[in-house]
Scaffold this active site. Structure first.
Site, mmCIF file in Angstrom:
data_model
loop_
_atom_site.group_PDB
_atom_site.id
_atom_site.type_symbol
_atom_site.label_atom_id
_atom_site.label_comp_id
_atom_site.label_asym_id
_atom_site.label_seq_id
_atom_site.Cartn_x
_atom_site.Cartn_y
_atom_site.Cartn_z
ATOM 1 N N SER A 208 -7.385 8.452 -21.019
ATOM 2 C CA SER A 208 -6.965 9.794 -20.790
ATOM 3 C C SER A 208 -5.412 10.196 -20.292
ATOM 4 O O SER A 208 -5.333 11.287 -19.887
ATOM 5 C CB SER A 208 -8.050 10.788 -20.141
ATOM 6 O OG SER A 208 -8.218 10.111 -18.849
ATOM 7 N N THR B 19 -6.817 11.740 -15.513
ATOM 8 C CA THR B 19 -5.666 12.189 -15.368
ATOM 9 C C THR B 19 -4.762 11.513 -14.017
ATOM 10 O O THR B 19 -5.738 11.378 -13.171
ATOM 11 C CB THR B 19 -5.479 13.785 -15.211
ATOM 12 O OG1 THR B 19 -6.027 14.003 -16.623
ATOM 13 C CG2 THR B 19 -4.113 14.190 -14.944
ATOM 14 N N THR C 83 -1.277 13.318 -18.630
ATOM 15 C CA THR C 83 -2.665 13.324 -19.178
ATOM 16 C C THR C 83 -2.614 13.565 -20.678
ATOM 17 O O THR C 83 -1.551 14.030 -21.327
ATOM 18 C CB THR C 83 -3.501 14.684 -18.410
ATOM 19 O OG1 THR C 83 -4.869 14.152 -18.984
ATOM 20 C CG2 THR C 83 -3.121 15.826 -19.072
ATOM 21 N N ARG D 192 -4.888 22.972 -27.479
ATOM 22 C CA ARG D 192 -5.125 23.248 -26.118
ATOM 23 C C ARG D 192 -4.436 22.771 -24.986
ATOM 24 O O ARG D 192 -4.157 21.473 -25.308
ATOM 25 C CB ARG D 192 -6.689 22.744 -26.069
ATOM 26 C CG ARG D 192 -7.215 22.921 -24.673
ATOM 27 C CD ARG D 192 -7.185 21.648 -23.579
ATOM 28 N NE ARG D 192 -7.883 21.862 -22.332
ATOM 29 C CZ ARG D 192 -7.712 21.053 -21.307
ATOM 30 N NH1 ARG D 192 -6.928 20.069 -21.534
ATOM 31 N NH2 ARG D 192 -8.399 21.359 -20.107
ATOM 32 N N VAL D 193 -3.949 23.246 -23.904
ATOM 33 C CA VAL D 193 -3.191 23.000 -23.054
ATOM 34 C C VAL D 193 -4.053 23.050 -21.615
ATOM 35 O O VAL D 193 -4.593 24.150 -21.359
ATOM 36 C CB VAL D 193 -1.858 23.630 -22.998
ATOM 37 C CG1 VAL D 193 -1.209 23.200 -21.481
ATOM 38 C CG2 VAL D 193 -0.994 23.513 -24.016
ATOM 39 N N GLY D 194 -3.943 21.978 -20.796
ATOM 40 C CA GLY D 194 -4.797 21.725 -19.603
ATOM 41 C C GLY D 194 -4.030 22.528 -18.459
ATOM 42 O O GLY D 194 -3.014 23.081 -18.585
ATOM 43 N N ASP D 195 -4.423 22.071 -17.160
ATOM 44 C CA ASP D 195 -3.588 22.396 -15.850
ATOM 45 C C ASP D 195 -2.531 21.420 -15.578
ATOM 46 O O ASP D 195 -1.665 21.922 -15.060
ATOM 47 C CB ASP D 195 -4.686 22.251 -14.918
ATOM 48 C CG ASP D 195 -5.225 20.859 -14.618
ATOM 49 O OD1 ASP D 195 -5.715 20.521 -15.583
ATOM 50 O OD2 ASP D 195 -5.055 20.177 -13.540
ATOM 51 N N THR E 107 -7.097 17.189 -10.713
ATOM 52 C CA THR E 107 -7.748 16.491 -11.702
ATOM 53 C C THR E 107 -8.970 17.011 -12.070
ATOM 54 O O THR E 107 -9.708 17.708 -11.347
ATOM 55 C CB THR E 107 -7.614 14.906 -11.661
ATOM 56 O OG1 THR E 107 -8.360 14.299 -12.581
ATOM 57 C CG2 THR E 107 -8.710 14.580 -10.175
ATOM 58 N N GLY E 108 -9.447 16.932 -13.333
ATOM 59 C CA GLY E 108 -10.655 17.535 -13.794
ATOM 60 C C GLY E 108 -10.494 18.413 -14.767
ATOM 61 O O GLY E 108 -9.457 18.586 -15.569
ATOM 62 N N GLY F 178 -9.379 21.162 -16.723
ATOM 63 C CA GLY F 178 -8.045 22.203 -16.373
ATOM 64 C C GLY F 178 -8.276 23.500 -16.434
ATOM 65 O O GLY F 178 -7.702 24.374 -15.600
HETATM 66 C C1 SD4 Z 1 -7.116 18.527 -18.365
HETATM 67 N N1 SD4 Z 1 -7.041 18.009 -15.972
HETATM 68 O O1 SD4 Z 1 -6.264 18.573 -19.262
HETATM 69 C C2 SD4 Z 1 -6.729 17.597 -17.400
HETATM 70 C C3 SD4 Z 1 -7.966 16.380 -17.494
HETATM 71 C C4 SD4 Z 1 -8.108 15.479 -16.200
HETATM 72 O O2 SD4 Z 1 -8.899 13.517 -15.583
HETATM 73 O O3 SD4 Z 1 -7.962 15.859 -15.326
HETATM 74 N N2 SD4 Z 1 -8.800 14.562 -16.462
HETATM 75 O O4 SD4 Z 1 -7.696 19.634 -17.956
#
Ligand code: SD4
Length: 326
Positions: free
Chosen positions: A84, A187, A205, A215-218, A238-239, A241
């Site tokens: 990831s 991440t 990430t 899609r875009v995360g945090d 992390t986690g 997003g």
């Molecule tokens: C996301 N926060 O793109 C990232 C994914 C992530 O461990 O943290 N994975 O949402």
């Protein structure tokens, strides 16, 4: 003595004590979590151990904490076992790996890239956005064009054998729900402080596996996946997003520390807020936060058990299990 020479002297003294890769399970919970030492680097997950080593090595070479947090996560971007982060990460539902990254300095300078393809080191591209453009964020094809312009090599768009296998398996059902521990939450977010107290952070990430294309995360969103302010401290996430963006997680933690909370209290409050705003799906949502304040005290907290992080100081580099709400 210049700050840099002072640091080099200190780090040379300390390097004999820097024992890479020690693992330690440790309950994080005291109000003034250790270590309170400088330099200090925290990174998410166990790949944070080699990343911290790479960051410390760079810090010793250049004395620059921004160089260090860039070099640290570049190590993870190249890690073929990590599904990831980097171009070997799991793809979106169209079978395309797209990357997000951000970098930030304690003076407020920052740069990020989102939804970018074919770039091996998105963190370096984010740094180039910070240093060479009047902008903070470039996305998609524009980010790729900027990479070409800056001489970044374009990698072939081909899934790694591991990612291809996982994608082929997923396609059999094509079912998607971002569920805890089914997604590969790996991440890397890194926050660091040099011997003089300057802060910087980085986050990179490939985002959620099998996400919608685009899609875009945090991670590339300043204030969500990463926030750094030399006056107060730094935080990274992390986690899932979406859950982190909803509460501006990293910015929230830095602001709570500004108001007097310890890093640990600030991380716990952010998790509480995240749970409140994502109540319906919370059993399927994992998110974890790391924080340091300008004294070098640390905080770590997650929604569910299983989140760990690497803590590097001149005394050693250790893996620590974070406490969690549930
Ligand atoms: C996301 N926060 O793109 C990232 C994914 C992530 O461990 O943290 N994975 O949402």
């Amino acid at each position: 003595m210049s700050q840099r020479r002072k640091f080099l002297k200190q780090s040379l003294l300390g390097s004999a004590l820097f024992i890479p890769g020690i693992t330690q399970a440790c309950a994080q919970g005291s109000k003034e979590n250790l270590p309170g030492e400088k330099p200090l680097i925290l990174s998410t997950w166990n790949h944070g151990l080699p990343a911290n080593e790479a960051a410390f090595k760079k810090l010793q070479e250049t004395g620059d904490i921004v160089d260090a947090v860039e070099a640290g996560v570049k190590d993870t971007e190249l890690d073929l076992n990590n599904l990831s982060v980097g171009l070997q990460g799991l793809p979106d539902r169209e079978g395309i790996t797209t990357l997000d990254a951000s970098i930030m300095k304690g003076d407020g300078s920052c740069g990020s890239v989102a939804f970018v393809r074919q770039v091996k080191h998105p963190i370096s591209l984010a740094r180039a956005v910070m240093e060479k453009t009047p902008h903070v964020m470039l996305a998609g094809e524009g980010a790729r064009q900027f990479a070409i312009q800056e001489g970044f090599p374009m990698e072939e768009e081909k899934l790694s054998p591991k990612a291809q296998k996982a994608y082929d398996e997923w396609k059999k059902t094509s079912q998607y729900k971002p569920v805890i521990n089914i997604e590969n939450h790996d991440t890397i977010g890194m926050i660091g402080m040099d011997a003089s107290g300057n802060l910087a952070g980085s986050c990179t990430t490939s985002g959620l596996a099998y996400k919608m294309h685009g899609r875009v995360g945090d991670s590339p969103i300043i204030g969500a996946g990463l926030y750094v302010d030399n006056e107060v401290g730094a935080a990274t996430a992390t986690g899932l997003g979406e859950s982190i963006i909803r509460i501006c997680g990293s910015f929230l933690i830095v602001e709570l520390m500004r108001q007097g909370r310890t890093p640990q209290e600030a991380c716990e409050e952010a998790v509480k807020r995240l749970i409140a705003k994502n109540q319906q799906d919370i059993k399927d949502i994992q998110a974890g936060f790391l924080a340091i304040n300008k004294e070098g005290h640390i905080g770590a907290y997650a929604v569910h058990p299983g989140f760990n992080f690497a803590q590097g100081t001149l005394k050693g580099n250790i893996l620590i299990d974070s406490k969690s709400h549930f």
